[in-house]
Design a protein around this motif. Structure first.
Motif, PDB file in Angstrom:
ATOM      1  N   PRO A   1       0.823  -1.220   0.000  1.00 28.17           N
ATOM      2  CA  PRO A   1       0.000   0.000   0.000  1.00 28.17           C
ATOM      3  C   PRO A   1       0.850   1.260   0.000  1.00 28.17           C
ATOM      4  O   PRO A   1       1.918   1.306   0.616  1.00 28.17           O
TER       5      PRO A   1
ATOM      6  N   GLU B   1      -2.999   5.280   0.464  1.00 29.49           N
ATOM      7  CA  GLU B   1      -3.876   4.138   0.710  1.00 29.49           C
ATOM      8  C   GLU B   1      -3.889   3.754   2.180  1.00 29.49           C
ATOM      9  O   GLU B   1      -4.936   3.398   2.730  1.00 29.49           O
TER      10      GLU B   1
ATOM     11  N   ASN C   1     -10.400  -0.579  -6.960  1.00 32.78           N
ATOM     12  CA  ASN C   1      -9.376   0.249  -6.318  1.00 32.78           C
ATOM     13  C   ASN C   1      -9.877   0.674  -4.958  1.00 32.78           C
ATOM     14  O   ASN C   1     -11.056   0.525  -4.623  1.00 32.78           O
ATOM     15  N   ILE C   2      -8.997   1.233  -4.181  1.00 35.58           N
ATOM     16  CA  ILE C   2      -9.322   1.542  -2.794  1.00 35.58           C
ATOM     17  C   ILE C   2     -10.334   2.688  -2.699  1.00 35.58           C
ATOM     18  O   ILE C   2     -11.112   2.757  -1.740  1.00 35.58           O
ATOM     19  N   ASN C   3     -10.364   3.593  -3.685  1.00 35.10           N
ATOM     20  CA  ASN C   3     -11.344   4.683  -3.668  1.00 35.10           C
ATOM     21  C   ASN C   3     -12.769   4.149  -3.850  1.00 35.10           C
ATOM     22  O   ASN C   3     -13.724   4.702  -3.302  1.00 35.10           O
TER      23      ASN C   3
END
Length: 356
Positions: free
Chosen positions: A245, A249, A281-283
């Motif tokens: 990460p 992140e 994705n993390i978003n």
């Protein structure tokens, strides 16, 4: 009088293979090289000199090119578990393969290791990685990717001496490239340290704790209650098992845990939605968890209640009232024909036409 034993029409015998070959050597080779070794070893165990067995025979029986057979013997010779005997100058493929006793090799190697420990040699004194070793290692995709990942973590390129020290860790601690990347990431994000000697100390400590694989490290970090293990679990759930990460992140994941105070169960539940998008994705996960936080979701049970509420809420019915037409400055306050009825208007029009 004599003694006679019948034989079977097909070979129903067995070929003993050392577990050391299966556990240590087999995982480092591709399937073709393993098949060549096993078939050649079977022929060696048969011990029938009347059979004219050679590399061409192996190639035909395995239905592979002769070049693959020769490449396999080159590979196993480099691992020092076979030896080529009496190669022919005319035919480079015409040689005898001697299978070395892997158990004896294991004993010899461990005996040498014990001697080295008794002499109390330091890591620097036993350092043996050469420039050629480094060049050869860079040709291996896993090693090359490992160096690239480490460069991203420490925000600079590793110098050759650092790379050579890292290769020495494989020799001393029998670890895999992903564990080295994880060690650098651990030191960078937890201690803000990028020094190769510090990372070496972390790996040495893990080795003393019998940690040589990613699974063992994950279990150890979870047992210690390390926040870093939570990042690992989230990234694995998102399908990023071997990516570290970034700072941004990590900040987002800390928000889920510290600000939203979500449990790992809730976070992993949100990560299941990654399969619904082509570019997870993390978003995307942050948007889901942010919405749940606004709606007061705290437990898995709350998600079930939210789903039931959506089912029970009837859909909005369209309004039966006709929309009121908005008047503009182009609308007259009263139409000229509004004071006449339809019949009167018709008579007016007829009279006008007669007068004309």
């Amino acid at each position: 009088m004599g003694f006679v034993k019948t034989t079977t029409s097909i070979d129903l015998g067995d070929t003993p293979i050392e577990n050391i070959f299966i556990d240590v050597y087999m995982p480092m080779a591709n399937g073709t090289f393993v098949k060549v070794y096993l078939l050649g070893y079977k022929y060696a165990c048969d011990g029938d000199p009347s059979k004219n067995i050679n590399n061409i025979t192996i190639a035909k029986n395995l239905n592979i090119p002769l070049s693959d057979v020769l490449a396999a013997w080159d590979f196993w010779e480099s691992k020092k578990i076979i030896k080529k005997i009496s190669p022919s100058e005319d035919n480079e493929w015409d040689y005898t393969v001697e299978f070395l006793n892997i158990r004896q090799l294991y004993i010899d190697n461990n005996y040498k290791s014990l001697q080295a420990l008794n002499q109390e040699t330091t890591e620097e004194e036993t350092y043996s990685c050469s420039t050629k070793d480094l060049l050869d290692a860079n040709k291996i995709p896993e090693i090359k990717k490992m160096f690239i990942d480490i460069n991203k973590i420490i925000n600079r390129s590793l110098v050759p001496n650092e790379k050579m020290q890292i290769l020495e860790w494989f020799h001393h601690y029998n670890i895999d490239p992903p564990l080295v990347v994880k060690a650098y990431s651990y030191c960078r994000h937890k201690k803000n340290v990028r020094n190769v000697k510090y990372v070496a100390g972390v790996i040495r400590n893990w080795y003393d704790l019998n940690i040589t694989t990613m699974e063992q490290l994950q279990a150890h970090l979870e047992k210690q209650g390390e926040r870093y293990s939570l990042y690992d679990r989230i990234f694995k759930a998102m399908g990023f098992a071997y990516r570290e990460p970034s700072e941004a992140e990590i900040s987002i994941m800390d928000k889920w845990i510290d600000t939203y105070q979500f449990s790992m169960e809730i976070i992993l539940k949100a990560c299941e939605n990654c399969s619904k998008t082509s570019n997870p994705n993390i978003n995307y996960i942050d948007g889901i968890l942010g919405d749940w936080h606004k709606k007061g979701i705290k437990k898995i049970e709350d998600l079930s209640i939210l789903t039931e509420k959506k089912k029970d809420t009837p859909p909005e019915k369209p309004s039966s009232q006709k929309p009121v037409r908005k008047k503009t400055r182009f609308h007259l306050s009263e139409s000229r024909g509004s004071k006449y009825e339809a019949k009167e208007l018709e008579e007016l029009l007829l009279n006008r036409q007669k007068n004309k």
